[in-house]
Design a protein around this motif. Structure first.
Motif, mmCIF file in Angstrom:
data_model
loop_
_atom_site.group_PDB
_atom_site.id
_atom_site.type_symbol
_atom_site.label_atom_id
_atom_site.label_comp_id
_atom_site.label_asym_id
_atom_site.label_seq_id
_atom_site.Cartn_x
_atom_site.Cartn_y
_atom_site.Cartn_z
ATOM 1 N N ASP A 35 15.075 3.220 -0.086
ATOM 2 C CA ASP A 35 15.834 3.007 -1.312
ATOM 3 C C ASP A 35 15.159 1.859 -2.059
ATOM 4 O O ASP A 35 15.291 0.689 -1.686
ATOM 5 C CB ASP A 35 17.288 2.658 -0.978
ATOM 6 N N LEU A 36 14.426 2.214 -3.100
ATOM 7 C CA LEU A 36 13.628 1.203 -3.800
ATOM 8 C C LEU A 36 14.490 0.214 -4.570
ATOM 9 O O LEU A 36 14.118 -0.952 -4.715
ATOM 10 C CB LEU A 36 12.629 1.900 -4.740
ATOM 11 N N PHE A 37 15.631 0.657 -5.077
ATOM 12 C CA PHE A 37 16.504 -0.264 -5.798
ATOM 13 C C PHE A 37 17.187 -1.251 -4.861
ATOM 14 O O PHE A 37 17.560 -2.341 -5.246
ATOM 15 C CB PHE A 37 17.555 0.505 -6.608
ATOM 16 N N ARG A 38 17.346 -0.846 -3.605
ATOM 17 C CA ARG A 38 17.928 -1.746 -2.614
ATOM 18 C C ARG A 38 16.874 -2.690 -2.042
ATOM 19 O O ARG A 38 17.183 -3.611 -1.287
ATOM 20 C CB ARG A 38 18.535 -0.921 -1.477
ATOM 21 N N GLY A 39 15.619 -2.422 -2.380
ATOM 22 C CA GLY A 39 14.538 -3.294 -1.936
ATOM 23 C C GLY A 39 14.024 -2.999 -0.543
ATOM 24 O O GLY A 39 13.420 -3.867 0.102
ATOM 25 N N ASP A 40 14.214 -1.755 -0.067
ATOM 26 C CA ASP A 40 13.732 -1.416 1.276
ATOM 27 C C ASP A 40 12.226 -1.643 1.408
ATOM 28 O O ASP A 40 11.736 -1.987 2.488
ATOM 29 C CB ASP A 40 14.048 0.043 1.605
ATOM 30 N N GLN A 41 11.492 -1.433 0.295
ATOM 31 C CA GLN A 41 10.031 -1.539 0.343
ATOM 32 C C GLN A 41 9.553 -2.989 0.395
ATOM 33 O O GLN A 41 8.363 -3.249 0.576
ATOM 34 C CB GLN A 41 9.405 -0.820 -0.867
ATOM 35 N N LEU A 42 10.495 -3.928 0.263
ATOM 36 C CA LEU A 42 10.132 -5.346 0.273
ATOM 37 C C LEU A 42 10.643 -6.054 1.527
ATOM 38 O O LEU A 42 10.502 -7.266 1.655
ATOM 39 C CB LEU A 42 10.697 -6.040 -0.982
ATOM 40 N N LYS A 43 11.231 -5.290 2.433
ATOM 41 C CA LYS A 43 11.719 -5.882 3.678
ATOM 42 C C LYS A 43 10.539 -6.163 4.613
ATOM 43 O O LYS A 43 9.529 -5.444 4.589
ATOM 44 C CB LYS A 43 12.726 -4.939 4.350
ATOM 45 N N PRO A 44 10.655 -7.210 5.417
ATOM 46 C CA PRO A 44 9.526 -7.603 6.274
ATOM 47 C C PRO A 44 8.976 -6.478 7.142
ATOM 48 O O PRO A 44 7.764 -6.350 7.313
ATOM 49 C CB PRO A 44 10.120 -8.725 7.133
ATOM 50 N N GLU A 45 9.867 -5.632 7.650
ATOM 51 C CA GLU A 45 9.391 -4.564 8.532
ATOM 52 C C GLU A 45 8.521 -3.545 7.779
ATOM 53 O O GLU A 45 7.582 -2.981 8.343
ATOM 54 C CB GLU A 45 10.556 -3.859 9.233
ATOM 55 N N TYR A 46 8.839 -3.323 6.484
ATOM 56 C CA TYR A 46 7.980 -2.415 5.719
ATOM 57 C C TYR A 46 6.720 -3.121 5.225
ATOM 58 O O TYR A 46 5.631 -2.531 5.218
ATOM 59 C CB TYR A 46 8.725 -1.796 4.535
ATOM 60 N N LEU A 47 6.839 -4.376 4.815
ATOM 61 C CA LEU A 47 5.654 -5.123 4.378
ATOM 62 C C LEU A 47 4.639 -5.267 5.499
ATOM 63 O O LEU A 47 3.439 -5.420 5.247
ATOM 64 C CB LEU A 47 6.064 -6.500 3.843
ATOM 65 N N ALA A 48 5.099 -5.184 6.744
ATOM 66 C CA ALA A 48 4.171 -5.208 7.876
ATOM 67 C C ALA A 48 3.330 -3.927 7.912
ATOM 68 O O ALA A 48 2.206 -3.926 8.417
ATOM 69 C CB ALA A 48 4.937 -5.374 9.183
ATOM 70 N N ILE A 49 3.891 -2.852 7.344
ATOM 71 C CA ILE A 49 3.166 -1.580 7.261
ATOM 72 C C ILE A 49 2.323 -1.532 5.995
ATOM 73 O O ILE A 49 1.149 -1.165 6.018
ATOM 74 C CB ILE A 49 4.157 -0.394 7.287
ATOM 75 N N ASN A 50 2.937 -1.913 4.876
ATOM 76 C CA ASN A 50 2.244 -1.914 3.586
ATOM 77 C C ASN A 50 2.524 -3.233 2.865
ATOM 78 O O ASN A 50 3.578 -3.395 2.248
ATOM 79 C CB ASN A 50 2.702 -0.737 2.726
ATOM 80 N N PRO A 51 1.607 -4.185 2.942
ATOM 81 C CA PRO A 51 1.835 -5.496 2.330
ATOM 82 C C PRO A 51 1.932 -5.460 0.809
ATOM 83 O O PRO A 51 2.347 -6.449 0.196
ATOM 84 C CB PRO A 51 0.615 -6.313 2.779
ATOM 85 N N LEU A 54 4.740 -1.098 -1.758
ATOM 86 C CA LEU A 54 4.844 0.135 -2.532
ATOM 87 C C LEU A 54 4.957 1.323 -1.582
ATOM 88 O O LEU A 54 4.535 1.254 -0.433
ATOM 89 C CB LEU A 54 3.597 0.322 -3.411
ATOM 90 N N VAL A 55 5.498 2.421 -2.099
ATOM 91 C CA VAL A 55 5.489 3.669 -1.344
ATOM 92 C C VAL A 55 4.456 4.588 -1.994
ATOM 93 O O VAL A 55 4.184 4.468 -3.187
ATOM 94 C CB VAL A 55 6.885 4.335 -1.331
ATOM 95 N N PRO A 56 3.880 5.485 -1.182
ATOM 96 C CA PRO A 56 4.180 5.765 0.214
ATOM 97 C C PRO A 56 3.269 4.997 1.166
ATOM 98 O O PRO A 56 2.280 4.377 0.751
ATOM 99 C CB PRO A 56 3.886 7.255 0.312
ATOM 100 N N ALA A 57 3.616 5.081 2.447
ATOM 101 C CA ALA A 57 2.745 4.635 3.530
ATOM 102 C C ALA A 57 2.860 5.673 4.631
ATOM 103 O O ALA A 57 3.952 6.145 4.939
ATOM 104 C CB ALA A 57 3.152 3.263 4.037
ATOM 105 N N LEU A 58 1.732 6.028 5.198
ATOM 106 C CA LEU A 58 1.701 6.994 6.299
ATOM 107 C C LEU A 58 1.328 6.262 7.577
ATOM 108 O O LEU A 58 0.382 5.470 7.581
ATOM 109 C CB LEU A 58 0.673 8.088 6.019
ATOM 110 N N VAL A 59 2.081 6.505 8.622
ATOM 111 C CA VAL A 59 1.715 5.983 9.936
ATOM 112 C C VAL A 59 1.319 7.179 10.786
ATOM 113 O O VAL A 59 2.119 8.091 11.016
ATOM 114 C CB VAL A 59 2.871 5.186 10.578
#
Length: 257
Positions: A35-51, A54-59
Protein backbone atom coordinates in the motif's frame (compact mmCIF):
# COMPACT_ATOMS: atom_id res chain seq x y z
CA UNK A 1 7.25 -21.28 -0.71
CA UNK A 2 7.55 -19.99 -4.28
CA UNK A 3 10.89 -19.54 -6.00
CA UNK A 4 9.84 -15.97 -6.83
CA UNK A 5 8.44 -13.24 -4.58
CA UNK A 6 7.19 -10.02 -6.13
CA UNK A 7 6.78 -6.88 -4.05
CA UNK A 8 4.52 -4.56 -6.00
CA UNK A 9 1.37 -2.46 -6.09
CA UNK A 10 -1.69 -3.29 -8.22
CA UNK A 11 -1.94 0.14 -9.92
CA UNK A 12 1.81 0.68 -10.33
CA UNK A 13 2.66 0.80 -14.03
CA UNK A 14 6.16 -0.55 -13.38
CA UNK A 15 4.71 -3.40 -11.32
CA UNK A 16 2.31 -4.24 -14.13
CA UNK A 17 5.22 -4.76 -16.53
CA UNK A 18 6.85 -7.30 -14.26
CA UNK A 19 3.62 -9.12 -13.43
CA UNK A 20 3.01 -9.52 -17.16
CA UNK A 21 6.46 -11.01 -17.80
CA UNK A 22 6.10 -13.43 -14.89
CA UNK A 23 2.74 -14.60 -16.20
CA UNK A 24 3.96 -14.76 -19.81
CA UNK A 25 6.88 -16.87 -18.64
CA UNK A 26 4.53 -19.21 -16.79
CA UNK A 27 6.15 -18.50 -13.43
CA UNK A 28 4.21 -18.88 -10.21
CA UNK A 29 5.13 -16.23 -7.66
CA UNK A 30 4.27 -15.06 -4.21
CA UNK A 31 2.76 -11.60 -4.57
CA UNK A 32 3.19 -9.01 -1.83
CA UNK A 33 0.87 -6.07 -2.47
CA UNK A 34 2.26 -2.89 -0.95
CA UNK A 35 0.00 0.00 0.00
CA UNK A 36 1.97 2.96 -1.30
CA UNK A 37 -0.20 5.58 0.39
CA UNK A 38 0.34 3.84 3.72
CA UNK A 39 4.07 3.97 3.07
CA UNK A 40 4.71 0.23 2.90
CA UNK A 41 7.49 0.88 0.37
CA UNK A 42 9.33 3.08 2.89
CA UNK A 43 9.32 0.64 5.79
CA UNK A 44 12.74 -0.66 6.87
CA UNK A 45 11.97 -4.23 5.88
CA UNK A 46 11.19 -3.18 2.30
CA UNK A 47 14.05 -0.67 2.08
CA UNK A 48 16.32 -3.59 2.93
CA UNK A 49 15.11 -5.16 -0.33
CA UNK A 50 14.94 -1.97 -2.40
CA UNK A 51 16.72 1.05 -0.89
CA UNK A 52 15.11 3.29 -3.55
CA UNK A 53 11.74 2.82 -1.85
CA UNK A 54 9.99 2.07 -5.14
CA UNK A 55 8.02 -0.85 -6.51
CA UNK A 56 8.47 -3.38 -7.91
CA UNK A 57 11.19 -5.56 -6.42
CA UNK A 58 11.65 -9.22 -7.26
CA UNK A 59 13.23 -11.67 -4.85
CA UNK A 60 14.43 -14.78 -6.66
CA UNK A 61 15.88 -17.59 -4.59
CA UNK A 62 16.61 -15.09 -1.83
CA UNK A 63 18.34 -12.45 -3.99
CA UNK A 64 16.72 -9.09 -4.73
CA UNK A 65 16.46 -7.64 -8.23
CA UNK A 66 15.14 -4.05 -8.55
CA UNK A 67 13.99 -1.67 -11.31
CA UNK A 68 11.27 -2.96 -13.62
CA UNK A 69 13.34 -2.86 -16.83
CA UNK A 70 16.17 -4.69 -15.11
CA UNK A 71 13.76 -7.27 -13.69
CA UNK A 72 12.22 -7.92 -17.10
CA UNK A 73 15.64 -8.56 -18.64
CA UNK A 74 16.64 -10.68 -15.65
CA UNK A 75 13.57 -12.89 -16.08
CA UNK A 76 14.40 -13.28 -19.76
CA UNK A 77 17.91 -14.36 -18.78
CA UNK A 78 16.81 -16.96 -16.23
CA UNK A 79 13.75 -18.24 -18.15
CA UNK A 80 15.03 -17.85 -21.70
CA UNK A 81 13.72 -21.20 -22.91
CA UNK A 82 10.03 -20.49 -22.22
CA UNK A 83 8.05 -17.86 -24.17
CA UNK A 84 11.11 -15.86 -25.30
CA UNK A 85 10.54 -12.10 -25.21
CA UNK A 86 13.87 -11.01 -26.64
CA UNK A 87 15.18 -11.59 -30.17
CA UNK A 88 18.28 -13.71 -30.72
CA UNK A 89 20.02 -11.39 -33.19
CA UNK A 90 22.32 -8.95 -31.31
CA UNK A 91 21.37 -6.04 -33.56
CA UNK A 92 17.67 -6.69 -32.96
CA UNK A 93 18.34 -6.87 -29.21
CA UNK A 94 20.10 -3.51 -29.38
CA UNK A 95 17.11 -2.04 -31.23
CA UNK A 96 14.72 -3.44 -28.62
CA UNK A 97 16.79 -2.01 -25.78
CA UNK A 98 16.90 1.39 -27.47
CA UNK A 99 13.10 1.28 -27.63
CA UNK A 100 12.94 0.41 -23.95
CA UNK A 101 15.29 3.26 -23.06
CA UNK A 102 13.10 5.71 -24.97
CA UNK A 103 9.97 4.35 -23.30
CA UNK A 104 11.56 4.74 -19.87
CA UNK A 105 12.74 8.29 -20.55
CA UNK A 106 9.79 9.84 -22.42
CA UNK A 107 6.26 8.37 -22.06
CA UNK A 108 6.70 6.47 -18.79
CA UNK A 109 7.59 9.48 -16.59
CA UNK A 110 5.17 11.69 -18.55
CA UNK A 111 2.12 9.57 -17.73
CA UNK A 112 2.77 10.09 -14.01
CA UNK A 113 1.79 13.77 -14.24
CA UNK A 114 -1.84 13.32 -15.36
CA UNK A 115 -2.08 10.18 -13.20
CA UNK A 116 -1.14 12.09 -10.06
CA UNK A 117 -3.28 15.11 -10.91
CA UNK A 118 -6.37 13.05 -11.70
CA UNK A 119 -6.13 10.15 -9.26
CA UNK A 120 -3.75 10.79 -6.38
CA UNK A 121 -4.04 14.53 -5.72
CA UNK A 122 -7.15 14.25 -3.46
CA UNK A 123 -5.14 12.01 -1.14
CA UNK A 124 -2.42 14.64 -0.75
CA UNK A 125 -4.93 17.50 -0.50
CA UNK A 126 -6.40 15.81 2.57
CA UNK A 127 -3.04 16.17 4.36
CA UNK A 128 -1.75 19.13 6.28
CA UNK A 129 1.22 20.94 4.75
CA UNK A 130 3.48 19.39 7.39
CA UNK A 131 2.22 15.89 6.63
CA UNK A 132 2.71 16.42 2.91
CA UNK A 133 6.28 17.70 3.36
CA UNK A 134 7.07 14.72 5.57
CA UNK A 135 5.86 12.38 2.81
CA UNK A 136 8.01 14.22 0.25
CA UNK A 137 11.10 13.99 2.45
CA UNK A 138 10.57 10.26 2.93
CA UNK A 139 10.75 9.50 -0.81
CA UNK A 140 14.31 8.62 -1.88
CA UNK A 141 13.66 9.04 -5.62
CA UNK A 142 10.32 10.89 -5.86
CA UNK A 143 10.89 13.85 -3.50
CA UNK A 144 11.28 16.51 -6.21
CA UNK A 145 8.42 15.10 -8.27
CA UNK A 146 5.99 15.39 -5.34
CA UNK A 147 7.30 18.82 -4.38
CA UNK A 148 6.56 20.06 -7.90
CA UNK A 149 3.01 18.74 -7.64
CA UNK A 150 2.40 20.16 -4.20
CA UNK A 151 -1.06 20.00 -2.67
CA UNK A 152 -2.65 21.98 -5.52
CA UNK A 153 -1.55 19.72 -8.36
CA UNK A 154 0.78 20.17 -11.27
CA UNK A 155 0.27 23.49 -13.06
CA UNK A 156 -1.19 23.55 -16.56
CA UNK A 157 2.26 24.12 -18.05
CA UNK A 158 3.46 20.81 -16.54
CA UNK A 159 0.34 19.01 -17.78
CA UNK A 160 0.81 20.44 -21.27
CA UNK A 161 4.45 19.33 -21.31
CA UNK A 162 3.51 15.83 -20.13
CA UNK A 163 0.79 15.50 -22.77
CA UNK A 164 3.23 16.65 -25.45
CA UNK A 165 5.71 14.00 -24.35
CA UNK A 166 2.97 11.37 -24.39
CA UNK A 167 2.01 12.45 -27.89
CA UNK A 168 5.63 12.10 -29.01
CA UNK A 169 5.68 8.65 -27.44
CA UNK A 170 2.55 7.66 -29.38
CA UNK A 171 4.05 8.97 -32.62
CA UNK A 172 7.25 7.01 -32.02
CA UNK A 173 5.31 3.83 -31.18
CA UNK A 174 3.21 4.16 -34.35
CA UNK A 175 6.41 4.57 -36.36
CA UNK A 176 7.91 1.44 -34.79
CA UNK A 177 4.80 -0.56 -35.65
CA UNK A 178 4.82 0.68 -39.22
CA UNK A 179 8.54 0.05 -39.64
CA UNK A 180 8.31 -3.49 -38.24
CA UNK A 181 5.14 -4.31 -40.15
CA UNK A 182 3.52 -5.35 -36.86
CA UNK A 183 1.66 -6.81 -35.22
CA UNK A 184 4.19 -6.05 -32.46
CA UNK A 185 6.88 -3.40 -32.07
CA UNK A 186 9.60 -5.78 -33.23
CA UNK A 187 7.49 -7.47 -35.90
CA UNK A 188 5.96 -10.93 -35.61
CA UNK A 189 6.91 -11.63 -32.00
CA UNK A 190 5.89 -9.96 -28.75
CA UNK A 191 8.97 -8.51 -27.02
CA UNK A 192 10.00 -6.77 -23.84
CA UNK A 193 9.58 -3.46 -25.69
CA UNK A 194 5.84 -4.11 -26.07
CA UNK A 195 5.58 -5.00 -22.39
CA UNK A 196 7.55 -1.89 -21.41
CA UNK A 197 5.07 0.46 -23.08
CA UNK A 198 1.94 -1.59 -22.29
CA UNK A 199 1.17 0.05 -18.90
CA UNK A 200 1.52 3.54 -20.39
CA UNK A 201 -1.03 2.83 -23.13
CA UNK A 202 -3.39 1.03 -20.74
CA UNK A 203 -3.14 3.93 -18.24
CA UNK A 204 -3.77 6.53 -20.94
CA UNK A 205 -6.84 4.64 -22.11
CA UNK A 206 -8.04 4.32 -18.51
CA UNK A 207 -7.80 8.07 -17.77
CA UNK A 208 -9.37 9.25 -21.05
CA UNK A 209 -6.18 10.06 -22.95
CA UNK A 210 -6.88 7.56 -25.72
CA UNK A 211 -7.73 10.55 -27.91
CA UNK A 212 -4.00 11.03 -28.37
CA UNK A 213 -3.96 8.11 -30.80
CA UNK A 214 -7.21 8.98 -32.59
CA UNK A 215 -5.22 9.41 -35.83
CA UNK A 216 -3.07 6.31 -35.22
CA UNK A 217 -5.36 3.26 -35.54
CA UNK A 218 -2.34 0.96 -35.28
CA UNK A 219 -2.09 1.88 -31.57
CA UNK A 220 -5.70 0.90 -30.89
CA UNK A 221 -5.18 -2.36 -32.79
CA UNK A 222 -2.01 -3.07 -30.78
CA UNK A 223 -3.91 -2.43 -27.52
CA UNK A 224 -6.63 -4.88 -28.57
CA UNK A 225 -3.99 -7.51 -29.38
CA UNK A 226 -2.14 -7.24 -26.09
CA UNK A 227 -5.42 -7.32 -24.15
CA UNK A 228 -6.20 -10.61 -25.91
CA UNK A 229 -2.99 -12.28 -24.68
CA UNK A 230 -3.25 -14.88 -21.94
CA UNK A 231 -1.03 -12.95 -19.53
CA UNK A 232 -3.03 -9.69 -19.73
CA UNK A 233 -6.08 -10.51 -17.53
CA UNK A 234 -3.81 -12.19 -14.99
CA UNK A 235 -1.72 -9.01 -14.84
CA UNK A 236 -4.64 -6.60 -14.73
CA UNK A 237 -6.73 -8.26 -12.05
CA UNK A 238 -9.52 -6.16 -10.54
CA UNK A 239 -8.10 -3.11 -8.80
CA UNK A 240 -5.18 -2.69 -11.21
CA UNK A 241 -6.83 0.18 -13.11
CA UNK A 242 -7.14 3.60 -11.54
CA UNK A 243 -10.83 3.76 -12.46
CA UNK A 244 -11.38 0.56 -10.46
CA UNK A 245 -9.71 2.08 -7.42
CA UNK A 246 -10.98 5.67 -7.43
CA UNK A 247 -14.75 6.29 -7.80
CA UNK A 248 -14.25 9.92 -8.87
CA UNK A 249 -12.30 8.70 -11.90
CA UNK A 250 -15.08 6.29 -12.84
CA UNK A 251 -17.48 9.21 -12.86
CA UNK A 252 -15.14 11.31 -15.04
CA UNK A 253 -14.71 8.45 -17.50
CA UNK A 254 -18.45 7.83 -17.68
CA UNK A 255 -19.06 11.53 -18.30
CA UNK A 256 -16.53 11.55 -21.13
CA UNK A 257 -17.95 8.45 -22.79
Amino acid sequence: MSEYALYNAPQSTCSQRVRYVLHAKGRTFEEHKLDLFRGDQLKPEYLAINPNGLVPALVHQGAAVIDSSVIMEYLEDVVADFAPLRPRDPLAVARMRAMMRYIDEVPTPAVRVPSYNLAFLPHYQAMTEEEFLAVCESKPLRREFLMKMGRTGFPQSEMDEALARLRRGIDRMARWLNESGGPWLMGDDLSLADIAIMPVIVRMDDINLGRLWADAPEIAAWLDRIRATEAFPKTYYHGSLLTEKYPHLQALKAAAA
